[in-house]
Design a protein around this motif. Structure first.
Motif, PDB file in Angstrom:
ATOM      1  N   LEU A   1       2.232  10.353  -9.428  1.00 27.47           N
ATOM      2  CA  LEU A   1       1.318  10.608 -10.548  1.00 27.47           C
ATOM      3  C   LEU A   1       0.518  11.892 -10.326  1.00 27.47           C
ATOM      4  CD1 LEU A   1       0.009   7.014 -11.358  1.00 27.47           C
ATOM      5  CD2 LEU A   1       1.538   8.428 -12.736  1.00 27.47           C
ATOM      6  N   ALA A   2       0.089  12.137  -9.085  1.00 25.84           N
ATOM      7  CA  ALA A   2      -0.644  13.375  -8.792  1.00 25.84           C
ATOM      8  C   ALA A   2       0.252  14.590  -9.025  1.00 25.84           C
ATOM      9  CB  ALA A   2      -1.166  13.357  -7.356  1.00 25.84           C
ATOM     10  N   ALA A   3       1.524  14.494  -8.649  1.00 21.69           N
ATOM     11  CA  ALA A   3       2.464  15.599  -8.882  1.00 21.69           C
ATOM     12  C   ALA A   3       2.666  15.805 -10.388  1.00 21.69           C
ATOM     13  CB  ALA A   3       3.790  15.321  -8.188  1.00 21.69           C
ATOM     14  N   ASP A   4       2.770  14.708 -11.140  1.00 24.14           N
ATOM     15  CA  ASP A   4       2.896  14.821 -12.600  1.00 24.14           C
ATOM     16  C   ASP A   4       1.654  15.481 -13.218  1.00 24.14           C
ATOM     17  OD1 ASP A   4       5.363  13.617 -12.511  1.00 24.14           O
ATOM     18  OD2 ASP A   4       4.655  11.631 -13.174  1.00 24.14           O
ATOM     19  N   ILE A   5       0.495  15.112 -12.725  1.00 24.12           N
ATOM     20  CA  ILE A   5      -0.749  15.706 -13.217  1.00 24.12           C
ATOM     21  C   ILE A   5      -0.775  17.197 -12.894  1.00 24.12           C
ATOM     22  CG2 ILE A   5      -3.260  15.780 -12.869  1.00 24.12           C
ATOM     23  CD1 ILE A   5      -3.124  12.688 -12.574  1.00 24.12           C
ATOM     24  N   ASP A   6      -0.384  17.566 -11.673  1.00 23.42           N
ATOM     25  CA  ASP A   6      -0.350  18.984 -11.297  1.00 23.42           C
ATOM     26  C   ASP A   6       0.617  19.768 -12.177  1.00 23.42           C
ATOM     27  OD1 ASP A   6      -2.215  18.564  -9.320  1.00 23.42           O
ATOM     28  OD2 ASP A   6      -0.748  18.441  -7.679  1.00 23.42           O
ATOM     29  N   ARG A   7       1.787  19.176 -12.471  1.00 22.72           N
ATOM     30  CA  ARG A   7       2.747  19.844 -13.361  1.00 22.72           C
ATOM     31  C   ARG A   7       2.175  19.987 -14.772  1.00 22.72           C
ATOM     32  NH1 ARG A   7       6.536  17.013 -10.379  1.00 22.72           N
ATOM     33  NH2 ARG A   7       6.516  15.256 -11.790  1.00 22.72           N
TER      34      ARG A   7
ATOM     35  N   VAL B   1       0.844  -1.205   0.000  1.00 27.59           N
ATOM     36  CA  VAL B   1       0.000   0.000   0.000  1.00 27.59           C
ATOM     37  C   VAL B   1       0.875   1.249   0.000  1.00 27.59           C
ATOM     38  CG1 VAL B   1      -1.620   1.331   1.423  1.00 27.59           C
ATOM     39  CG2 VAL B   1      -2.052  -1.093   1.003  1.00 27.59           C
ATOM     40  N   GLU B   2       1.968   1.241   0.764  1.00 27.89           N
ATOM     41  CA  GLU B   2       2.880   2.395   0.788  1.00 27.89           C
ATOM     42  C   GLU B   2       3.498   2.626  -0.592  1.00 27.89           C
ATOM     43  OE1 GLU B   2       3.752   4.819   3.039  1.00 27.89           O
ATOM     44  OE2 GLU B   2       1.976   4.050   4.048  1.00 27.89           O
ATOM     45  N   ARG B   3       3.885   1.562  -1.269  1.00 26.74           N
ATOM     46  CA  ARG B   3       4.446   1.704  -2.622  1.00 26.74           C
ATOM     47  C   ARG B   3       3.411   2.318  -3.569  1.00 26.74           C
ATOM     48  NH1 ARG B   3       7.280  -4.065  -3.030  1.00 26.74           N
ATOM     49  NH2 ARG B   3       9.091  -3.594  -1.742  1.00 26.74           N
ATOM     50  N   LYS B   4       2.195   1.806  -3.519  1.00 23.41           N
ATOM     51  CA  LYS B   4       1.132   2.326  -4.384  1.00 23.41           C
ATOM     52  C   LYS B   4       0.803   3.786  -4.016  1.00 23.41           C
ATOM     53  CE  LYS B   4       0.523  -1.253  -6.908  1.00 23.41           C
ATOM     54  NZ  LYS B   4       0.947  -1.257  -8.288  1.00 23.41           N
ATOM     55  N   SER B   5       0.853   4.116  -2.748  1.00 24.20           N
ATOM     56  CA  SER B   5       0.607   5.501  -2.330  1.00 24.20           C
ATOM     57  C   SER B   5       1.699   6.423  -2.868  1.00 24.20           C
ATOM     58  CB  SER B   5       0.550   5.600  -0.806  1.00 24.20           C
ATOM     59  OG  SER B   5      -0.564   4.926  -0.304  1.00 24.20           O
ATOM     60  N   ALA B   6       2.945   5.958  -2.832  1.00 26.76           N
ATOM     61  CA  ALA B   6       4.047   6.763  -3.370  1.00 26.76           C
ATOM     62  C   ALA B   6       3.876   6.936  -4.882  1.00 26.76           C
ATOM     63  CB  ALA B   6       5.385   6.108  -3.048  1.00 26.76           C
TER      64      ALA B   6
END
Length: 172
Positions: A40-46, A30-35
């Motif tokens: 991915l969220a940071a990439d989307i924001d960029r 779960v920690e790996r998937k959260s990372a």
């Protein structure tokens, strides 16, 4: 009899250990998937920020293009001199004055301006309005020399001899 409770106790302990190990593996996964999800969220924001910057740049470029066309229209092109002179004559007719082109310099000055000599005649208010419309018209123009006189024509007739400096568009 004693063996039975010990067996249950060992079985429960083994089951708890096995559940603890399974929970550890699950927690790590779960920690790996959260990372990965955070990356991915940071990439989307960029990507969204890049798209917003691109849209703002396109909007600024469109605004600059309009400003550039406006600025280009403010200066007289060499090809537009004759229509400009005809427009000056029409300006005079619109105010009730007669505009005559006396001369136009054939070479621009060092600051890319052309001298234009005009004779404007008619009633005083028409002559002054015509001079104002030419000076404050759609082109870069300024009065270099102006002489107002009366007595050359009919009573109440004024004549202005004006030299204007007209800005030319830079050759491309």
């Amino acid at each position: 009899m004693m063996r039975r409770p010990v067996f249950h106790l060992i079985a429960v302990a083994a089951l708890l250990a096995l559940l603890g190990v399974a929970y550890g593996f699950w927690y790590v996964a779960v920690e790996r998937k959260s990372a990965e999800s955070a990356a991915l969220a940071a990439d989307i924001d960029r990507a969204i920020a890049d798209a917003e910057r691109a849209a703002a740049t396109r909007s600024a470029l469109a605004s600059l293009a309009v400003d550039e066309r406006t600025l280009e229209n403010y200066f007289l092109s060499v090809d537009g001199i004759v229509p400009f002179l005809e427009g000056l004559e029409a300006t005079g007719r619109g105010t009730g004055a007669l505009v005559e082109v006396v001369s136009v310099s054939d070479t621009p000055t060092s600051d890319n301006r052309v001298a234009l000599s005009l004779r404007i005649s008619g009633p005083f208010d028409a002559v002054v309005r015509t001079i104002g419309r030419i000076e404050y018209g759609a082109y870069d123009s300024r009065i270099e020399n102006l002489t107002l006189d009366t007595g050359f024509g009919a009573a109440g007739e004024w004549t202005a001899a004006a030299v204007f400096s007209i800005g030319l568009a830079s050759p491309q």
